[in-house]
Design a protein around this motif. Structure first.
Motif, PDB file in Angstrom:
ATOM      1  N   ALA A  13       0.828  -1.205   0.000  1.00 43.37           N
ATOM      2  CA  ALA A  13       0.000   0.000   0.000  1.00 43.37           C
ATOM      3  C   ALA A  13       0.867   1.262   0.000  1.00 43.37           C
ATOM      4  O   ALA A  13       0.590   2.218  -0.742  1.00 43.37           O
ATOM      5  CB  ALA A  13      -0.932   0.007   1.209  1.00 43.37           C
ATOM      6  N   ILE A  14       1.924   1.276   0.804  1.00 44.89           N
ATOM      7  CA  ILE A  14       2.789   2.454   0.902  1.00 44.89           C
ATOM      8  C   ILE A  14       3.515   2.702  -0.415  1.00 44.89           C
ATOM      9  O   ILE A  14       3.548   3.829  -0.925  1.00 44.89           O
ATOM     10  CB  ILE A  14       3.784   2.304   2.073  1.00 44.89           C
ATOM     11  N   SER A  16       2.713   1.578  -3.447  1.00 42.08           N
ATOM     12  CA  SER A  16       1.741   1.910  -4.498  1.00 42.08           C
ATOM     13  C   SER A  16       1.299   3.360  -4.394  1.00 42.08           C
ATOM     14  O   SER A  16       1.231   4.077  -5.398  1.00 42.08           O
ATOM     15  CB  SER A  16       0.506   1.006  -4.405  1.00 42.08           C
ATOM     16  N   HIS A  17       0.999   3.802  -3.184  1.00 42.50           N
ATOM     17  CA  HIS A  17       0.555   5.180  -2.993  1.00 42.50           C
ATOM     18  C   HIS A  17       1.656   6.162  -3.399  1.00 42.50           C
ATOM     19  O   HIS A  17       1.394   7.181  -4.052  1.00 42.50           O
ATOM     20  CB  HIS A  17       0.144   5.418  -1.538  1.00 42.50           C
ATOM     21  N   ALA A  18       2.892   5.866  -3.023  1.00 48.60           N
ATOM     22  CA  ALA A  18       4.007   6.758  -3.356  1.00 48.60           C
ATOM     23  C   ALA A  18       4.184   6.872  -4.871  1.00 48.60           C
ATOM     24  O   ALA A  18       4.392   7.974  -5.393  1.00 48.60           O
ATOM     25  CB  ALA A  18       5.294   6.258  -2.708  1.00 48.60           C
ATOM     26  N   GLN A  20       1.888   6.302  -7.234  1.00 49.23           N
ATOM     27  CA  GLN A  20       0.713   6.878  -7.887  1.00 49.23           C
ATOM     28  C   GLN A  20       0.468   8.334  -7.532  1.00 49.23           C
ATOM     29  O   GLN A  20      -0.100   9.075  -8.329  1.00 49.23           O
ATOM     30  CB  GLN A  20      -0.529   6.061  -7.530  1.00 49.23           C
ATOM     31  N   HIS A  21       0.862   8.777  -6.328  1.00 49.97           N
ATOM     32  CA  HIS A  21       0.442  10.095  -5.861  1.00 49.97           C
ATOM     33  C   HIS A  21       1.551  11.100  -5.591  1.00 49.97           C
ATOM     34  O   HIS A  21       1.269  12.288  -5.468  1.00 49.97           O
ATOM     35  CB  HIS A  21      -0.402   9.950  -4.584  1.00 49.97           C
ATOM     36  N   SER A  22       2.794  10.657  -5.432  1.00 54.70           N
ATOM     37  CA  SER A  22       3.826  11.624  -5.022  1.00 54.70           C
ATOM     38  C   SER A  22       5.157  11.413  -5.733  1.00 54.70           C
ATOM     39  O   SER A  22       6.215  11.604  -5.136  1.00 54.70           O
ATOM     40  CB  SER A  22       4.015  11.580  -3.504  1.00 54.70           C
ATOM     41  N   TRP A  28       2.970   9.037   2.714  1.00 56.97           N
ATOM     42  CA  TRP A  28       1.694   8.583   3.263  1.00 56.97           C
ATOM     43  C   TRP A  28       1.870   7.213   3.905  1.00 56.97           C
ATOM     44  O   TRP A  28       2.634   6.389   3.420  1.00 56.97           O
ATOM     45  CB  TRP A  28       0.657   8.491   2.138  1.00 56.97           C
ATOM     46  N   PRO A  30      -0.730   4.127   6.011  1.00 57.24           N
ATOM     47  CA  PRO A  30      -2.093   3.793   6.433  1.00 57.24           C
ATOM     48  C   PRO A  30      -2.350   4.307   7.855  1.00 57.24           C
ATOM     49  O   PRO A  30      -1.417   4.441   8.654  1.00 57.24           O
ATOM     50  CB  PRO A  30      -2.112   2.263   6.398  1.00 57.24           C
TER      51      PRO A  30
END
Length: 185
Positions: A13-14, A16-18, A20-22, A28, A30
């Protein structure tokens, strides 16, 4: 996801978020990952070479992190100046020659600690060992070893030092790197 790299759901999750978003920066976590748990997740990702340090306290997804998620690696940006391009060539060339002797292909990164330290040493004011230690999280003996090994032996660069007050400041004259890159000064 890569078969050889198993990620926990939190790590996945960490990362993937990095991505896709930053732009690959770890910004970010959870909601259920706080305090010491965050540091354990970071340590786990770093120990598996899935993330790399960025700046003094930041982290970004390493090439292996992209591979673990099965996401294509980002294309490196072109250096902003001719001098930076020449420096990248000198570093890549020196690393390539060294790695050919030790089998395997060289792995270079424009945002590596080596490139960061060289940039610090090229500033007109240079850098002290303490400044380099803060920027890289290296210990004093590691900085001195880098000076002797990577800079002097591996890259063949000369390091100048001056005493400013009580602090010794090291500099890497730009003319040294330009000479290595084949540029007439």
């Amino acid at each position: 996801m890569s078969k050889s790299t198993q990620l926990t759901p939190t790590q996945h999750a960490i990362l993937s978020h990095a991505i896709q978003h930053s732009d690959g920066r770890i910004e970010w976590f959870p909601d259920n990952v706080k305090g010491g748990a965050r540091q354990k997740v970071i340590d786990g990702l770093f120990n598996r070479a899935l993330i790399t340090p960025e700046g003094k306290q930041g982290w970004c997804v390493a090439a292996e992190g992209y591979d673990a998620l099965g996401v294509p690696r980002p294309v490196p940006q072109q250096p902003t100046s001719t001098f930076e391009a020449q420096l990248d060539k000198v570093i890549a060339n020196a690393e390539g020659q060294h790695k050919q002797q030790a089998k395997g292909t060289p792995r270079t990164r424009a945002n590596s600690k080596q490139a960061q330290v060289i940039a610090m040493l090229q500033r007109p004011e240079g850098a002290s060992i303490e400044q380099i230690m803060q920027a890289t999280d290296w210990q004093q003996h590691t900085v001195r070893g880098f000076f002797a090994g990577a800079l002097k032996k591996k890259l063949g660069l000369e390091l100048a030092s001056d005493k400013v007050g009580d602090v010794r400041v090291y500099r890497l004259p730009k003319t040294e790197v330009e000479a290595e890159a084949g540029v007439q000064a």
